[in-house]
Structure formats: structure tokens, C-alpha cells
Design a protein around this motif. Structure first.
Motif, PDB file in Angstrom:
ATOM      1  N   GLU A   1      19.326  24.696 -41.413  1.00 59.88           N
ATOM      2  CA  GLU A   1      18.991  25.889 -42.185  1.00 59.88           C
ATOM      3  C   GLU A   1      19.050  27.134 -41.307  1.00 59.88           C
ATOM      4  OE1 GLU A   1      15.200  25.331 -43.971  1.00 59.88           O
ATOM      5  OE2 GLU A   1      15.879  23.758 -45.359  1.00 59.88           O
ATOM      6  N   GLN A   2      18.519  27.032 -40.078  1.00 62.60           N
ATOM      7  CA  GLN A   2      18.534  28.168 -39.161  1.00 62.60           C
ATOM      8  C   GLN A   2      19.963  28.518 -38.742  1.00 62.60           C
ATOM      9  OE1 GLN A   2      15.729  30.098 -38.267  1.00 62.60           O
ATOM     10  NE2 GLN A   2      15.102  28.884 -40.044  1.00 62.60           N
ATOM     11  N   PHE A   3      20.789  27.499 -38.555  1.00 62.47           N
ATOM     12  CA  PHE A   3      22.193  27.731 -38.200  1.00 62.47           C
ATOM     13  C   PHE A   3      22.885  28.522 -39.306  1.00 62.47           C
ATOM     14  CE2 PHE A   3      26.659  26.661 -37.655  1.00 62.47           C
ATOM     15  CZ  PHE A   3      26.820  26.639 -36.276  1.00 62.47           C
ATOM     16  N   GLU A   4      22.629  28.157 -40.542  1.00 63.16           N
ATOM     17  CA  GLU A   4      23.244  28.853 -41.672  1.00 63.16           C
ATOM     18  C   GLU A   4      22.774  30.310 -41.744  1.00 63.16           C
ATOM     19  OE1 GLU A   4      24.297  28.001 -46.349  1.00 63.16           O
ATOM     20  OE2 GLU A   4      22.527  27.050 -45.480  1.00 63.16           O
ATOM     21  N   LEU A   5      21.482  30.546 -41.504  1.00 60.58           N
ATOM     22  CA  LEU A   5      20.961  31.905 -41.517  1.00 60.58           C
ATOM     23  C   LEU A   5      21.588  32.746 -40.410  1.00 60.58           C
ATOM     24  CD1 LEU A   5      17.162  31.234 -42.185  1.00 60.58           C
ATOM     25  CD2 LEU A   5      18.795  32.312 -43.755  1.00 60.58           C
ATOM     26  N   ARG A   6      21.736  32.159 -39.232  1.00 60.58           N
ATOM     27  CA  ARG A   6      22.329  32.882 -38.101  1.00 60.58           C
ATOM     28  C   ARG A   6      23.803  33.196 -38.348  1.00 60.58           C
ATOM     29  NH1 ARG A   6      19.310  35.249 -33.901  1.00 60.58           N
ATOM     30  NH2 ARG A   6      17.253  34.332 -34.130  1.00 60.58           N
ATOM     31  N   LEU A   7      24.480  32.310 -39.052  1.00 61.57           N
ATOM     32  CA  LEU A   7      25.887  32.577 -39.381  1.00 61.57           C
ATOM     33  C   LEU A   7      26.034  33.909 -40.109  1.00 61.57           C
ATOM     34  CD1 LEU A   7      27.496  29.227 -40.604  1.00 61.57           C
ATOM     35  CD2 LEU A   7      28.257  30.666 -38.698  1.00 61.57           C
ATOM     36  N   ASP A   8      25.093  34.178 -41.019  1.00 64.50           N
ATOM     37  CA  ASP A   8      25.149  35.433 -41.761  1.00 64.50           C
ATOM     38  C   ASP A   8      24.956  36.621 -40.828  1.00 64.50           C
ATOM     39  OD1 ASP A   8      25.110  36.998 -44.307  1.00 64.50           O
ATOM     40  OD2 ASP A   8      23.071  37.444 -43.649  1.00 64.50           O
ATOM     41  N   LYS A   9      24.038  36.494 -39.855  1.00 65.51           N
ATOM     42  CA  LYS A   9      23.822  37.569 -38.888  1.00 65.51           C
ATOM     43  C   LYS A   9      25.070  37.789 -38.036  1.00 65.51           C
ATOM     44  CE  LYS A   9      19.828  38.273 -36.965  1.00 65.51           C
ATOM     45  NZ  LYS A   9      18.598  38.239 -36.140  1.00 65.51           N
ATOM     46  N   PHE A  10      25.713  36.697 -37.625  1.00 61.56           N
ATOM     47  CA  PHE A  10      26.950  36.815 -36.840  1.00 61.56           C
ATOM     48  C   PHE A  10      28.051  37.478 -37.676  1.00 61.56           C
ATOM     49  CE2 PHE A  10      24.873  34.440 -33.708  1.00 61.56           C
ATOM     50  CZ  PHE A  10      25.686  34.227 -32.594  1.00 61.56           C
ATOM     51  N   HIS A  11      28.129  37.119 -38.941  1.00 60.35           N
ATOM     52  CA  HIS A  11      29.149  37.690 -39.813  1.00 60.35           C
ATOM     53  C   HIS A  11      28.988  39.203 -39.890  1.00 60.35           C
ATOM     54  CE1 HIS A  11      31.091  38.865 -43.613  1.00 60.35           C
ATOM     55  NE2 HIS A  11      31.876  37.826 -43.442  1.00 60.35           N
ATOM     56  N   ARG A  12      27.764  39.667 -40.104  1.00 57.45           N
ATOM     57  CA  ARG A  12      27.530  41.105 -40.235  1.00 57.45           C
ATOM     58  C   ARG A  12      27.762  41.827 -38.897  1.00 57.45           C
ATOM     59  NH1 ARG A  12      22.248  41.632 -41.112  1.00 57.45           N
ATOM     60  NH2 ARG A  12      21.725  39.430 -41.305  1.00 57.45           N
ATOM     61  N   GLY A  13      27.275  41.239 -37.818  1.00 59.69           N
ATOM     62  CA  GLY A  13      27.422  41.880 -36.509  1.00 59.69           C
ATOM     63  C   GLY A  13      28.862  41.988 -36.064  1.00 59.69           C
ATOM     64  N   LEU A  14      29.619  40.910 -36.218  1.00 58.57           N
ATOM     65  CA  LEU A  14      31.019  40.925 -35.815  1.00 58.57           C
ATOM     66  C   LEU A  14      31.849  41.821 -36.738  1.00 58.57           C
ATOM     67  CD1 LEU A  14      31.425  37.150 -34.934  1.00 58.57           C
ATOM     68  CD2 LEU A  14      31.376  39.071 -33.331  1.00 58.57           C
ATOM     69  N   GLY A  15      31.414  41.921 -38.002  1.00 62.97           N
ATOM     70  CA  GLY A  15      32.094  42.829 -38.926  1.00 62.97           C
ATOM     71  C   GLY A  15      31.942  44.274 -38.486  1.00 62.97           C
ATOM     72  N   GLU A  16      30.737  44.650 -38.049  1.00 66.67           N
ATOM     73  CA  GLU A  16      30.510  46.010 -37.558  1.00 66.67           C
ATOM     74  C   GLU A  16      31.294  46.265 -36.272  1.00 66.67           C
ATOM     75  OE1 GLU A  16      26.456  47.228 -37.244  1.00 66.67           O
ATOM     76  OE2 GLU A  16      25.926  46.441 -39.216  1.00 66.67           O
ATOM     77  N   LEU A  17      31.430  45.239 -35.445  1.00 70.11           N
ATOM     78  CA  LEU A  17      32.205  45.401 -34.218  1.00 70.11           C
ATOM     79  C   LEU A  17      33.671  45.671 -34.543  1.00 70.11           C
ATOM     80  CD1 LEU A  17      31.990  45.213 -31.063  1.00 70.11           C
ATOM     81  CD2 LEU A  17      32.773  42.849 -31.309  1.00 70.11           C
ATOM     82  N   ARG A  18      34.211  44.931 -35.503  1.00 70.67           N
ATOM     83  CA  ARG A  18      35.608  45.135 -35.886  1.00 70.67           C
ATOM     84  C   ARG A  18      35.829  46.497 -36.531  1.00 70.67           C
ATOM     85  NH1 ARG A  18      39.290  40.850 -36.308  1.00 70.67           N
ATOM     86  NH2 ARG A  18      40.176  41.629 -38.251  1.00 70.67           N
ATOM     87  N   ASP A  19      34.778  47.050 -37.143  1.00 68.09           N
ATOM     88  CA  ASP A  19      34.898  48.372 -37.760  1.00 68.09           C
ATOM     89  C   ASP A  19      35.198  49.456 -36.729  1.00 68.09           C
ATOM     90  OD1 ASP A  19      34.446  47.328 -40.242  1.00 68.09           O
ATOM     91  OD2 ASP A  19      32.323  47.857 -40.319  1.00 68.09           O
ATOM     92  N   ALA A  20      34.889  49.161 -35.460  1.00 66.97           N
ATOM     93  CA  ALA A  20      35.184  50.135 -34.403  1.00 66.97           C
ATOM     94  C   ALA A  20      36.685  50.305 -34.218  1.00 66.97           C
ATOM     95  CB  ALA A  20      34.553  49.681 -33.088  1.00 66.97           C
ATOM     96  N   ASP A  21      37.464  49.333 -34.686  1.00 68.10           N
ATOM     97  CA  ASP A  21      38.930  49.409 -34.627  1.00 68.10           C
ATOM     98  C   ASP A  21      39.420  49.732 -33.218  1.00 68.10           C
ATOM     99  OD1 ASP A  21      41.471  49.201 -35.702  1.00 68.10           O
ATOM    100  OD2 ASP A  21      41.598  51.336 -36.171  1.00 68.10           O
ATOM    101  N   SER A  22      38.853  48.999 -32.250  1.00 65.59           N
ATOM    102  CA  SER A  22      39.179  49.257 -30.850  1.00 65.59           C
ATOM    103  C   SER A  22      40.297  48.333 -30.387  1.00 65.59           C
ATOM    104  CB  SER A  22      37.936  49.025 -29.984  1.00 65.59           C
ATOM    105  OG  SER A  22      38.236  49.136 -28.616  1.00 65.59           O
ATOM    106  N   ASN A  23      41.131  48.848 -29.513  1.00 65.04           N
ATOM    107  CA  ASN A  23      42.153  48.004 -28.883  1.00 65.04           C
ATOM    108  C   ASN A  23      41.837  47.812 -27.403  1.00 65.04           C
ATOM    109  OD1 ASN A  23      42.682  50.535 -27.935  1.00 65.04           O
ATOM    110  ND2 ASN A  23      44.848  50.582 -28.521  1.00 65.04           N
ATOM    111  N   SER A  24      40.573  47.991 -27.042  1.00 67.43           N
ATOM    112  CA  SER A  24      40.153  47.850 -25.656  1.00 67.43           C
ATOM    113  C   SER A  24      40.253  46.408 -25.189  1.00 67.43           C
ATOM    114  CB  SER A  24      38.709  48.323 -25.487  1.00 67.43           C
ATOM    115  OG  SER A  24      38.586  49.672 -25.856  1.00 67.43           O
ATOM    116  N   VAL A  25      40.446  46.265 -23.895  1.00 60.66           N
ATOM    117  CA  VAL A  25      40.466  44.946 -23.270  1.00 60.66           C
ATOM    118  C   VAL A  25      39.157  44.772 -22.514  1.00 60.66           C
ATOM    119  CG1 VAL A  25      41.604  43.458 -21.585  1.00 60.66           C
ATOM    120  CG2 VAL A  25      42.975  44.982 -23.053  1.00 60.66           C
ATOM    121  N   VAL A  26      38.428  43.715 -22.846  1.00 64.59           N
ATOM    122  CA  VAL A  26      37.158  43.415 -22.184  1.00 64.59           C
ATOM    123  C   VAL A  26      37.280  42.069 -21.488  1.00 64.59           C
ATOM    124  CG1 VAL A  26      34.691  43.022 -22.482  1.00 64.59           C
ATOM    125  CG2 VAL A  26      35.849  44.728 -23.889  1.00 64.59           C
TER     126      VAL A  26
END
Length: 430
Positions: free
Chosen positions: A214-239
Motif C-alpha cells: 500500500e505504501q509503495f502504491e502511495l509513493r508511486l503517486d508522489k514520484f509521478h507528480r514530482g518527476l512530472g514537475e521536473l520534466r516541466d522544466a524542459d531542460s536539456n542539461s546533462v547531470v
């Protein structure tokens, strides 16, 4: 931003230190991928973001040689700067790699749901999970048996088997971090430890661990939202993030870095490995190796053989004062400053002339004596060739920045009393 001269960079940094408010208590700190995994004593993302915006340009290279949870790297990525991060902590590197991955969150969610489906199937059969758990070495088994209920062990084992079935290496790494995030948490979590994210582990026999699936499923949603906001930066940087020790060598060419922003450990450091091993042991990391690694951290209490190296006069006086109270603590403090001198020397080597290094550091209290860590590091920096642009105090919001606390404590322990402020030290390489 126009190209800054040496004088221009120095004056700009002096102005930022003199005129900026670095508290950020009213600012959101969980945007983008910053929210993905608990980590003690993270600084607010607005702090590195300010220096990255004002002291570098898009496409420049930003370095954090003690990268921790990766706050500087995430902000560099979001602001279209390239970035490099180093750390000797394997979980820190794992966290940073995932937080700057830019992976499609829909792929993560889909893969995560497949993991949960396969894990449920493995749990229903039981035997594959039992066989998997029996493969852990005896020392790891004792640790797992002590800190995790049998039901939780079965759930975590089933999830790990299902994660290992994922053919894509990037997704496997990310899904393992999801698993780590349900073990190392600010509250709750699936182990029998209380408040594992930022305190010395204490087993709580009254704790009822949460269901891991259950906790894994809840965290998946947090990862989905966080990574979505990261992609919104539309960066082509190399890290780039890797295991590395900046005391020995930073794997970059001389004069190749445009800006350094980092938050070194305290002189008597937070013991990150106390918490991190709770996840790393599940990833088949040897407890003996983790214990050895723990002793090698900057600021660690273990000194080993007598350690001596000449330091600037002010630093030597501070060490002697501590030594009058406790010779062992003085040896620990000496090792800390020698380690920091080595690290800052490597930072100086890779930094471009006329560019800045920003260190966010805290004072320490040892045997009742206040150690002026920012002042001591400034003295060391001066001996290495840096110019000091200034030092600025910032107040910590302990309710938002996860700090070490005693189990069922009253907030009056020494570490709780002293960790209420830190200092931003601005340096320039002439």
C-alpha cells in the motif's frame, strides 16, 4: 547574464550575501523531484537556485562535491545548467541519479503498477519470497529480523523480486528508490524503527508497520507528480552523479567548473548511515562494508590512528581549546578540518578563475564549546588561495528542515539546541 569579470563576480557575491534573505521559511521546498525521498538536513532549494541564477549562465557547469540529497543538482537542471555531483554515500548517489533522471512519469507509474501486480502474485505463493529472503547473509538476516516484522519482510521481499523482473535498468533503479522511500521516512514507514529519517534508530515494540504494498502504491503517486514537475522544466542539461571522495580527487579537469554550491557536513556530523543502511541492506549491501564506509565520512567520530596536520592559527587554537576538555573530540575536530581542507583544495583546482564557491555550513558545539566552523573554514580557504566575499547567517526552520532529534525527546538535547542556524560562506578563486 553577461560575462562577469573577477571583480564583478566578487562584488555580485558580496551583494547577494549582504542583501539577500536566505531563510526562505515561507517558500515551498517540495517542488519537482525534491519531494521523492526523505533526507536529513536538506537545505531549501531556493538557496542554491539563487546563486545558480545570479552567478552562472545556462549551459555552465555547476558542481556539488558533497551532493547529499541532490538539491543543488536538481536546481541546476531546472535552470538549464549542467551539473556534476559526488558523494561517498551509495544511497545519496542513488537518490540524486533518480531525482535528475528526467524520465517519463507515465512509464514509472506503469512499471510500478506491474511491480505491485507481480509482488502480489509472489506473496500468494510465499515460497519464492521465502527462498529470496534466505539468500541474505547471516548478519543481514539478523538485522532484518530485528528491525522488520515477518509480514513486512515478506512484502518487501516480494516487491524486490518484482522490481528485479523489470528489464529496464533506469526503471529498476527508480523503483528501488520508491522502495527505499517507504523504509526511510519522516513518520510511519514499514520498519519497526520510529522516525527513521532523522534520528538515531530506536526499535518501537508498539509500532504497527504499514502495509508495504500500500505504501509503495502511495509513493508511486508522489514520484509521478514530482518527476512530472521536473520534466516541466524542459531542460536539456546533462547531470552526472557518481560515487566519489572529493578529499582525494574530483574527476574534473583543472579550471572546468563555473560554480560550486555545496553543504558540507557538520564538524560532528549527522550519522546518515544509521538510517540509510535500513534500505541499503535490502539491496544486498554488506553491513560490514556500510559500517566501514560510515567511519570514512567527513565529520565522522572515528579517527583511527593519531591524525596530525598543520592548520591555520585560528583553527589550531579552536582545536586546542576543545582538547583542553576532551582530547579525543579534539582529534575528531582536527580530522574534520583536515578533510575539509583537502576537499576545498580540490574544489579550488577545478574551479575557474574569477568564479565562486558557496559553502553552507553550521557551527558546532563540542563539550560545551562553540566551534566557529564558518570562520575556521574561511581561514583554511584563505590559505588555499580563495578570497572571502562574505559570510551570512541564516536561521533554520527546524519544523521544515529535518534535523536529528532524540526518540521521544523534549527538544533539549545538545544537537537540537545547536542546530538552529547555519552560515553561507562565499568564496572566489582569483
Amino acid at each position: 547574464m553577461t560575462m562577469l569579470t573577477v571583480t564583478g563576480t566578487y562584488e555580485r557575491l558580496r551583494s547577494l550575501l549582504a542583501n539577500s534573505n536566505f531563510d526562505f521559511h515561507d517558500k515551498r521546498s517540495s517542488q519537482a523531484s525534491h519531494r521523492l525521498h526523505a533526507f536529513a538536513a536538506k537545505f531549501p532549494p531556493q538557496l542554491p537556485a539563487l546563486f545558480i541564477q545570479e552567478l552562472s549562465r545556462p549551459g555552465d557547469l555547476v558542481l556539488d562535491p558533497m551532493v547529499g540529497s541532490g538539491t543543488t543538482l536538481v536546481e541546476a537542471y531546472r535552470l538549464s545548467r549542467n551539473a556534476v555531483g559526488l558523494d561517498i554515500d551509495p544511497l545519496a548517489v542513488m537518490i540524486c541519479e533518480v531525482k535528475t533522471t528526467g524520465i517519463d512519469p507515465e512509464l514509472v507509474t506503469s512499471a510500478g503498477r506491474d511491480v505491485l501486480e507481480r509482488a502480489s502474485a509472489y506473496l500468494s505463493k510465499k515460497l519464492p519470497v521465502t527462498v529470496f529472503l534466505d539468500q541474505y547473509p547471516e548478519e543481514s538476516r539478523r538485522f532484518i529480523d530485528y528491525w522488520f516484522a515477518h509480514k513486512t519482510q515478506m512484502e518487501l521481499g516480494a516487491i524486490l523480486i518484482a522490481v528485479d523482473d523489470e528489464p529496464d535498468a533506469s526503471l529498476r533503479a527508480l523503483l528501488k528508490l520508491v522502495l527505499s522511500s517507504i523504509i526511510i521516512t519522516k513518520s510511519g514507514g514499514v520498519s519497526l524503527a520510529r522516525d527513521l529519517a532523522h534520528s538515531r534508530p530506536h526499535k518501537d515494540p508498539t509500532k504497527r508497520p504499514r502495509d508495504a504494498l500500500e505504501q509503495f502504491e502511495l509513493r508511486l503517486d508522489k514520484f509521478h507528480r514530482g518527476l512530472g514537475e521536473l520534466r516541466d522544466a524542459d531542460s536539456n542539461s546533462v547531470v552526472r552523479v557518481e560515487i566519489g571522495d572529493c578529499r582525494l580527487r574530483i574527476p574534473l579537469d583543472d579550471g572546468s567548473v563555473d560554480l560550486i554550491v555545496t553543504s558540507p557536513p557538520y564538524a560532528n556530523a549527522i550519522d546518515y548511515m544509521r538510517a540509510h543502511k535500513f534500505a541499503l541492506v535490502w539491496f544486498k549491501r554488506s553491513l560490514a562494508d556500510l559500517t566501514r564506509l560510515r567511519s570514512e565520512y567527513i565529520g565522522a567520530e572515528k579517527v583511527g590512528a593519531f591524525f596530525h596536520s598543520a592548520l591555520p592559527g585560528k583553527v589550531e587554537r579552536v582545536i586546542r581549546r576543545v582538547g583542553s576538555k576532551d582530547t579525543r573530540k579534539a582529534a575528531v575536530l582536527r580530522k574534520y578540518f583536515v578533510d575539509m581542507a583537502s576537499s576545498m583544495g580540490e574544489m579550488y583546482r577545478v574551479l575557474r578563475s574569477g568564479h565562486a564557491a558557496v559553502l553552507v555550513v553550521g557551527p558546532s558545539t563540542i563539550r560545551g564549546l562553540r566551534v566557529d566552523t564558518p570562520g575556521c573554514l574561511s581561514e583554511i580557504a584563505n590559505g588555499l588561495g580563495y578570497e572571502l566575499a562574505g559570510i551570512k547567517r541564516r536561521k533554520l526552520d527546524r519544523n521544515r528542515r529535518m534535523m536529528p532529534a532524540r526518540f521521544r525527546g523534549n527538544g533539549q538535547s545538545l544537537i537540537e539546541q545547536r542546530m538552529h542556524e547555519e552560515y553561507v560562506v562565499g568564496l572566489i578563486k582569483p
